[in-house]
Design a protein around this motif. Structure first.
Motif: not given
Ligand code: ATP
Ligand code: MG
Length: 228
Positions: A42, A162-163
């Motif tokens: 991240s 991010d994910e």
């Protein structure tokens, strides 16, 4: 399109989240960023849109050196990068249409152009029929599709995520991936942090593995690589 040179990031609490990152990502690439929890994925993503500043080294995105970028120019950078998060981050009081139109209204596009472009991207994520709904009236997968529509409405050259499938069930995750693949096929560079082994091992792309703030693997058409 994206270049990092000797990038370091030490958070104020002393955690060394990035520890000498060197990377080049070409225009049009699709890159997965994998690694254990706390590895720095991240942080790596956040530095690309200047949510975090590196404490050392240089980051250049599409010719813009982020280390030298003045604070007042950060919004311009953010407009040229589409960002998608695990938790969608839609504005709850605005309709789907308004959420997507927002980024265009900020740059004062004409109402006619805004409408055309918003309907175009809603069509791409197959949610034109939900334009007048509120985010709370949509499923998680639908909300993520809206968040993707919002991120590409400005036609960014780079999209970072991010994910993006972190909160979604497997079927919905595959649907979301197929949208990312469509966007990438149109030339957009994509960098995606993910814990989704199945997806990484099936939709083969370049894989960058980060551990303890260092790149430990960089593999074309790579595997997820960590034991289940
Ligand atoms: N704002 C912050 N302040 C201080 N330390 C932080 C901050 N954000 C992250 N860290 C620390 O930096 C390291 C890297 O965190 P990061 O969030 O980048 O990891 P990650 O790979 O994304 O993990 P996950 O898979 O759990 O999302 C961790 O040790 C984390 O505790
Ligand atoms: Mg993370």
């Amino acid at each position: 399109m994206i270049e990092m040179q000797d990038v370091y990031k030490k958070y104020p609490n002393g955690v060394q989240a990035m520890d000498g990152i060197n990377i080049k990502i070409k225009a049009g690439e699709f890159v997965y960023v994998v690694g254990p929890s706390g590895a720095g994925k991240s942080t790596f993503i956040k530095m690309m849109y200047r949510e975090e500043k590196p404490t050392g080294g240089d980051i250049v995105i599409d010719g813009v050196n982020l280390s030298k970028l003045k604070e007042k120019k950060v919004p311009i950078l953010r407009r040229s990068i589409g960002v998608v998060f695990q938790d969608f981050k839609l504005l709850p009081q605005l309709t789907v249409y308004e959420n997507v139109a927002f980024a265009l209204e900020v740059i004062e596009e004409s109402p006619k152009n805004i409408k055309k472009r918003v309907m175009e991207v809603l069509d791409l994520v197959k949610l034109k029929h939900k334009a007048r709904h509120l985010p709370s009236e949509l499923s998680g997968g639908e909300q993520q599709r809206i968040s993707i529509a919002r991120s590409i409405v400005n036609k960014p050259k780079v999209m970072i995520a991010d994910e993006p499938t972190g909160n979604l069930d497997p079927d919905t995750s595959w649907e979301i991936m197929s949208i990312f693949e469509d966007i990438n096929a149109q030339g957009t560079t994509i960098v995606m942090a993910t814990h989704n082994r199945e997806i990484v091992n099936t939709i083969k792309k370049r894989v960058i593995a980060i551990e303890h703030g260092k790149i430990v693997r960089d593999q074309a058409e790579g595997d997820y690589g960590y034991e289940a």
